[in-house]
Write an enzyme that holds these catalytic residues in place. Structure first.
Site, PDB file in Angstrom:
ATOM      1  CB  THR A 157       7.268  -5.470 -19.621  1.00 25.26           C
ATOM      2  OG1 THR A 157       6.049  -5.564 -19.555  1.00 25.26           O
ATOM      3  CG2 THR A 157       7.487  -3.712 -19.150  1.00 25.26           C
ATOM      4  N   GLY A 196       9.893 -12.298 -14.583  1.00 25.76           N
ATOM      5  CA  GLY A 196      10.336 -13.048 -13.211  1.00 25.76           C
ATOM      6  C   GLY A 196      11.161 -14.194 -13.441  1.00 25.76           C
ATOM      7  CD  GLU A 442      -0.177  -9.771 -16.483  1.00 24.06           C
ATOM      8  OE1 GLU A 442      -0.903  -9.694 -17.308  1.00 24.06           O
ATOM      9  OE2 GLU A 442       0.753 -10.601 -16.303  1.00 24.06           O
TER      10      GLU A 442
END
Lengths: 677, 677
Positions: A157, A196, A442
């Site tokens: 992303t 993350g 997602e």
């Protein structure tokens, strides 16, 4: 440390044996015991005790404490694994088992807002496994597994693009002279954003970038990029990396941003299982990665399980609190009652339990369906290939609707705990944060619904051509009107199917209508967006209810439920179906003209009967989910019900209460008072 | 610092003049200019700039920085007031004006999660005003106004009791020997819990306690209690005080707990306007405080305005972001579009704007109604006394439904901004936190609905006796079926009334049915809880829609709207009415058998037409709410649309990004990698 008397009374009076339920819920007596033993090992270890509630820490302190705990956690988990299996060897199954330990009750109990290295074991390693060649796997996997200089994340992303993958702007240009790729984020909006662990933790990243060879575009490819020095952890030249900042939830994740400016990596760091760039720059496309579909489905099934976990955490906290909390009298000459005795409170909480349990039945089925399709694909059977669109469409709408309703449910449960539910120490904020994040990640809610809707409209058109439809949409061919029988849940499920069928038809007609008014097919779809998303939602409700009823029947046929578990499970599934019907009554009534007021009153009355039947077993039920107190992480929800004591203890631990007079009194308040405003 | 090109284009193409709208929205050109000038004065003052985003701070740091800013804010505000009115004298009006400045755009812009001394100027001072004798007012008010050694709060709610006031356990025993009250919180659950500013800031509190004289109970009374030393700020002997800890929102408030152990106060510190304890212990009850009702209504009207403020903050952020954000193509040969061009996105955002504006019309009316009743009560007219139950019932259900729908709306707006909406720097977390807190405080949602429902059922019974009903419930006598006319909004509003009438009837019948099965009247009400709350919600929807339409008409009659403002306002109110109808279609269709599929399709089509009509003016509209960038406090919503720049700037400011390598690398990650997990 006695147990709250009201809770004791509830437990003594329940007809459901919570241990019975717990064994079934855990998947068996052995699984239950193994989880409990693992939880004891970690949760009773003082190294994992909180001294200060994480919500009191600064963002930076929170990060540092999370990293410290993460390394202790991983080391201890590895040790436990070695004890279990001394010949510990990395394998796909081993990695999958390890990943499951990182989430679920253990990970949640230690990290209520998650932790930075989860992506290393999930997306980083699995992407190398699924997209790397044998050599690439040999080069990276073992090091990654042992964290030998490799702390990875997965960077897809960007600041400017999430949903529309083709729009990603990060690029990798092949330089045949040096046999290197040159990675760049050429604009601000092309900065990677969200991964993350990327912020301060990872030293490598799998970076998705548009591949260019000699100026020619070859689509998105994955690259293994070192971003920080293995020894000093300093960002490498051309790497601009940091944390994206606090969020509504998941504040332990260390989500990061990443800018790349002429960062060069060797040719063998493009993952080349499915497509290769040869030394001279020749691009070779391998077989299309059918299984990518599978990975997305996998993540959605896991998400479904994650959100039902959160919903039932919330339901457990709210149920126990609602027994301990006494407020208002029902009869004016009697003491104040447990708020769970108010029917309005039962109507908030019990349907959430029913929903969580029913989702679980459907998620288990979806998992088996997914595994079956995967096996067929590996066997290269046509059946697998044929089932993919159905599996994809189902996983999209079920994930979308479940995350929406679960996060709404968590919020309602929080509100059912009144003011105390608003406190961070009640932990609804963490649970809600993770649940509602899943609404977007997602596959964003609306985008997923539109994908399902496209499938549904296609199937509807097939049905008009009298083609055979996949099982989950076979009702699209069934134009029979509702026949109201004795089985209320069956009536409700059927009414939801008819409503779904009519809404699919409506979406198709709306698209056609707009197309006939001279807009493009794509614009017609946009203009029919409301009808399309409604159809997908209706399909999800129809499927959830029908499938939950089927799974219940299948479980009962297998005859491994104790009579009481079977009885309560039946009540829960029926409550779920009726609740869904009532919540969707706008659509249901619009598309089922025949339903009468009397029939609706029967459904309403049954809903209330089920509340009354479930009420005495509410505590036993949530005990049966067997959440460890650490997993609930809530002052309101502990097994012993010492609510007020814990609220006060947690408040007293707050650093702001450690000194009788805060420095701001002398620095600011006193001067203001002296100045006499 | 250029403005985003897409936003510029939107503004240039709008048919609505946002300044026109802003003047109307602000209540006039002069009001708009005064607010803007006040905002410039504060927001451009570097003393009020954030160096670090508050969400990065620890709870204690956040408290300290909030106090520092609060004192600067109050001093500057007082100075501004003195410039305006050099003869500044404390009066009820002055206090009210001051309170309004503390909230609204100024307070929000400086304190996104509120601040500790708000309770001092609201509940502390107003309670002394309304419940104190002239001597008590003389003793305390001037000191409080000047913060001369007095920093007050209002302590009512306890750990164990919020809703059920009679259950409060704190007690005040009168000691006639010393002419003192002895205050005690005898149990853990009787600790005061929640009062704003109580934690570390206030040095006095108005404490609600059960009065006992010679062992005899005289109900709840209010006492002025010093809790911290005026000079040292140390808690006084017998006082156990602190902060209750972090919450979902409002983390600047310094909510506190308070235990009192044999704390003695002089007799003249019981507020004695309505009831007195004489020196010898004789209790004298004065006239019942009718106006207490009024205070509660006042707070609910204010709450209605607060939540619509939050809803429109959210809508402004989401609208601007949805123009700046380009994602996915509609036509495959064209560039990616602003996400606001997706109909599904319009359907998320525009109805929230319509709702906020319509709430505003109703809130203004409710305010006038409240002021009228108050005036009548002060004149001791019967009309005022007769209107109180209606006013009370209306304010209960409107507050309940508006806070529920506004917080749901804020959440939907946040989700409409995808992942970026999840970031604290987008500010949806603060806005949501304050909106959803209002769901519970000053009357919990379900409790308020039940109060309205009791009124409605009573009125329905009156209607059966052919009594004349108050205006807001006169539809309960109108049993005519729905006549579907040309005016769609009128049809929808009427259908909502019929639905409300039928649900009130249903609630009444359900109560009667349960009563006939031998349970007490109270238990029958409990068992009919779902029907009663549904009836109150339906009444709120019927009233909101009907009243918004009436207010629109009245505004147009007054003829002080510009043609474009009038046009857009009409579209918004119509969208609100239709949206409410569609969202309530379950009830509406159940209780209006006659509505046909064709009629529903017309309503749906009109809904989409209104989206299309409003779409070009969306940015001009939200510009017209005239929220200063500081009031929005959002990286996504600024007037210039520099979204990605601000996201990145905010991330770079985060203390966790100030050093290239975090200490936890050397302390934890490196040792783990060396140990090779």
């Amino acid at each position: 440390m006695s147990v709250n008397a009201d809770l004791q009374r509830e437990r003594a009076a329940a007809t459901l044996d919570s241990e019975d339920f717990a064994r079934w819920w855990a998947g068996g007596a052995w699984q239950l015991e193994e989880r409990r033993s693992l939880e004891r090992r970690f949760f009773e270890d003082p190294a994992f005790a909180d001294t200060v509630h994480p919500s009191c820490l600064s963002y930076k302190e929170r990060y540092e404490q999370t990293v410290a705990r993460t390394t202790r956690f991983l080391a201890k988990l590895r040790q436990w694994q070695r004890e279990k299996q001394p010949q510990l060897q990395l394998s796909v199954n081993m990695l999958r088992d390890f990943r499951l330990l990182l989430s679920g009750s253990l990970g949640t109990g230690l990290f209520q807002q998650s932790f930075p290295l989860r992506m290393h074991f999930t997306m980083f390693m699995t992407t190398i496994l699924s997209q790397g060649t044998a050599e690439q796997q040999a080069q990276w996997l073992n090091r990654a597994w042992h964290m030998d200089g490799v702390l990875g994340t997965y960077a897809q992303t960007e600041l400017g693009h999430g949903t529309f993958l083709r729009g990603l702007e990060t690029r990798a240009d092949y330089d045949a002279l040096t046999q290197e790729f040159i990675l760049n984020t050429p604009t601000q909006s092309s900065y990677k954003w969200w991964p993350g662990g990327l912020g301060n933790t990872a030293n490598m990243a799998i970076v998705l970038a548009q591949l260019y060879v000699k100026g020619k575009h070859y689509g998105l490819q994955s690259f293994v990029v070192r971003i920080r020095d293995e020894r000093t952890h300093e960002p490498l030249t051309g790497v601009d990396v940091g944390d994206i900042g606090p969020r509504l939830g998941g504040n332990g994740v260390n989500n990061g941003f990443l800018g790349l400016h002429d960062v060069r990596i060797p040719r063998n760091q493009m993952l080349m299982k499915n497509a290769q760039v040869l030394a001279d720059g020749t691009f070779v496309q391998g077989r299309p990665p059918l299984l990518l579909y599978g990975t997305m489905v996998y993540v959605r099934v896991i998400t479904l399980k994650d959100v039902l976990f959160g919903l039932l955490q919330g339901a457990t906290i709210a149920t126990r609190y609602s027994v301990v909390r006494r407020q208002s009298r029902i009869n004016s000459d009697e003491p104040e009652v447990s708020i769970l005795d108010h029917v309005t409170q039962q109507a908030k909480i019990l349907p959430q339990i029913a929903r969580g349990v029913s989702y679980r039945l459907v998620a288990d089925w979806l998992w088996r369906f997914y595994a079956e399709v995967l096996r067929q694909l590996e066997d290269e059977s046509m059946a697998g290939r044929n089932s993919l669109p159905e599996l994809h469409a189902l996983s999209c709408c079920l994930k979308a609707v479940a995350t929406d309703e679960a996060s709404e449910g968590v919020d309602l449960l929080r509100k059912s705990c009144g003011g105390h539910g608003f406190l961070s120490s009640a932990n609804f904020d963490s649970i809600y944060g993770l649940a509602t994040a899943a609404y977007t990640y997602e596959g964003e809610y609306t985008v997923l619904l539109l994908q399902t809707a496209r499938f549904l409209v296609g199937q509807y058109v097939d049905s008009l051509k009298r083609k055979v439809l996949p099982t989950s949409v076979s009702y699209l061919r069934d134009t029979a009107r509702l026949v109201w029988g004795k089985n209320l849940a069956a009536n409700c499920a059927r009414a939801l199917e008819i409503s779904a069928l009519e809404q699919v038809r409506q979406a198709w007609q709306t698209q056609k209508m707009h197309q006939s008014s001279k807009v493009s097919a794509e614009m017609a779809s946009n203009l029919a967006g409301r009808q399309l998303t409604s159809a997908a939602i209706a399909h999800a409700h129809a499927f959830f209810t029908r499938n939950a009823l089927q799974q219940l029947e299948a479980l009962r046929k297998k005859d491994d439920l104790s009579p009481n578990v079977s009885l309560v499970l039946g009540q829960l599934v029926e409550l779920f179906v009726i609740d869904t019907f009532l919540r969707q009554s706008g659509c249901v009534l619009r598309w089922n003209n025949g339903i009468t007021g009397t029939q609706l009153r029967f459904v309403e009355r049954r809903f209330e009967e089920l509340l009354a039947k479930l009420r005495p077993n509410a505590v036993a039920l949530v005990d049966g989910f067997d959440f460890h107190d650490r997993v609930l992480g809530s002052t309101l929800g502990c097994h012993d019900g010492r609510v007020y004591e814990r609220l006060m203890e947690e408040a007293r631990r707050n650093p702001v209460n450690q000194e009788p007079v805060n420095s701001s009194f002398h620095n600011h308040l006193l001067p203001m008072m002296r100045g006499k405003l």
